[in-house]
Design a protein around this motif. Structure first.
Motif, PDB file in Angstrom:
ATOM      1  N   GLY A  60       0.816  -1.211   0.000  1.00  0.00           N
ATOM      2  CA  GLY A  60       0.000   0.000   0.000  1.00  0.00           C
ATOM      3  C   GLY A  60       0.845   1.253   0.000  1.00  0.00           C
ATOM      4  N   GLU A  61       1.853   1.299   0.832  1.00  0.00           N
ATOM      5  CA  GLU A  61       2.716   2.482   0.927  1.00  0.00           C
ATOM      6  C   GLU A  61       3.502   2.686  -0.366  1.00  0.00           C
ATOM      7  OE1 GLU A  61       4.287   5.899   2.480  1.00  0.00           O
ATOM      8  OE2 GLU A  61       2.700   4.664   3.330  1.00  0.00           O
ATOM      9  N   LEU A  62       4.086   1.618  -0.890  1.00  0.00           N
ATOM     10  CA  LEU A  62       4.896   1.711  -2.101  1.00  0.00           C
ATOM     11  C   LEU A  62       4.068   2.189  -3.291  1.00  0.00           C
ATOM     12  CD1 LEU A  62       7.679   0.929  -3.492  1.00  0.00           C
ATOM     13  CD2 LEU A  62       6.522  -1.188  -4.086  1.00  0.00           C
ATOM     14  N   CYS A  63       2.934   1.548  -3.526  1.00  0.00           N
ATOM     15  CA  CYS A  63       2.113   1.905  -4.685  1.00  0.00           C
ATOM     16  C   CYS A  63       1.442   3.263  -4.496  1.00  0.00           C
ATOM     17  CB  CYS A  63       1.088   0.809  -4.972  1.00  0.00           C
ATOM     18  SG  CYS A  63       1.874  -0.737  -5.529  1.00  0.00           S
ATOM     19  N   TYR A  64       1.117   3.621  -3.266  1.00  0.00           N
ATOM     20  CA  TYR A  64       0.546   4.943  -3.003  1.00  0.00           C
ATOM     21  C   TYR A  64       1.550   6.031  -3.369  1.00  0.00           C
ATOM     22  CZ  TYR A  64      -1.311   8.962  -0.475  1.00  0.00           C
ATOM     23  OH  TYR A  64      -1.776  10.208  -0.144  1.00  0.00           O
ATOM     24  N   GLN A  65       2.785   5.873  -2.891  1.00  0.00           N
ATOM     25  CA  GLN A  65       3.815   6.883  -3.174  1.00  0.00           C
ATOM     26  C   GLN A  65       4.128   6.969  -4.662  1.00  0.00           C
ATOM     27  OE1 GLN A  65       7.214   5.914  -0.780  1.00  0.00           O
ATOM     28  NE2 GLN A  65       6.296   6.693   1.092  1.00  0.00           N
ATOM     29  N   LYS A  66       4.122   5.823  -5.315  1.00  0.00           N
ATOM     30  CA  LYS A  66       4.502   5.783  -6.725  1.00  0.00           C
ATOM     31  C   LYS A  66       3.391   6.276  -7.650  1.00  0.00           C
ATOM     32  CE  LYS A  66       6.096   2.711 -10.330  1.00  0.00           C
ATOM     33  NZ  LYS A  66       6.443   1.381 -10.743  1.00  0.00           N
ATOM     34  N   THR A  85      -1.542   1.775 -10.425  1.00  0.00           N
ATOM     35  CA  THR A  85      -1.779   0.964  -9.231  1.00  0.00           C
ATOM     36  C   THR A  85      -1.918  -0.508  -9.592  1.00  0.00           C
ATOM     37  OG1 THR A  85      -2.848   2.833  -8.147  1.00  0.00           O
ATOM     38  CG2 THR A  85      -3.269   0.669  -7.218  1.00  0.00           C
ATOM     39  N   ASP A  86      -2.675  -0.799 -10.660  1.00  0.00           N
ATOM     40  CA  ASP A  86      -2.810  -2.193 -11.113  1.00  0.00           C
ATOM     41  C   ASP A  86      -1.447  -2.801 -11.424  1.00  0.00           C
ATOM     42  OD1 ASP A  86      -5.545  -2.468 -10.884  1.00  0.00           O
ATOM     43  OD2 ASP A  86      -5.959  -2.036 -12.992  1.00  0.00           O
TER      44      ASP A  86
END
Length: 112
Positions: A60-66, A85-86
């Motif tokens: 969640g943190e990684l994909c949110y930031q990216k 996100t996908d």
């Protein structure tokens, strides 16, 4: 809202769940017949739950930031955010599965 990963209408199927690093608790030193002490089963289940929770938090943190814009101009994800996100989630699960498989092979080779 989150595309195919979280139940939206994405063109791609959702990624497969990662392989359990513990092989479904079977690799925790059970008896030769595959039976484990109930306390060992509970400890293994708790450890696996912690690992899954940690993996989900990192994902969640990684994909949110990216992928997500830091300024919220709309309550829905943009197409670009949804696609990113996908892909982020799919790659994360793919890498997790591949690393787990390699570690399992390495562990089996060391046991022989």
């Amino acid at each position: 809202m989150f595309g195919g990963v979280f139940g939206g209408n994405s063109q791609k199927p959702a990624p497969a769940a990662p392989a359990s690093p513990m092989g479904g608790m079977g690799g925790m030193g059970g008896a030769p017949g595959g039976q484990m002490d109930p306390n060992a089963q509970l400890a293994a289940a708790e450890q696996e739950m912690e690992m899954v929770t940690d993996m989900f938090a990192r994902l969640g943190e990684l994909c949110y930031q990216k992928c997500l814009l830091q300024r919220y101009s709309d309550e829905e994800l943009t197409k670009a955010e949804s696609v990113c996100t996908d892909r982020c989630v799919a790659k994360y699960f793919q890498v997790n599965r591949e690393v787990s498989e390699k570690l399992a092979k390495y562990s089996q080779a060391n046991q022989q």
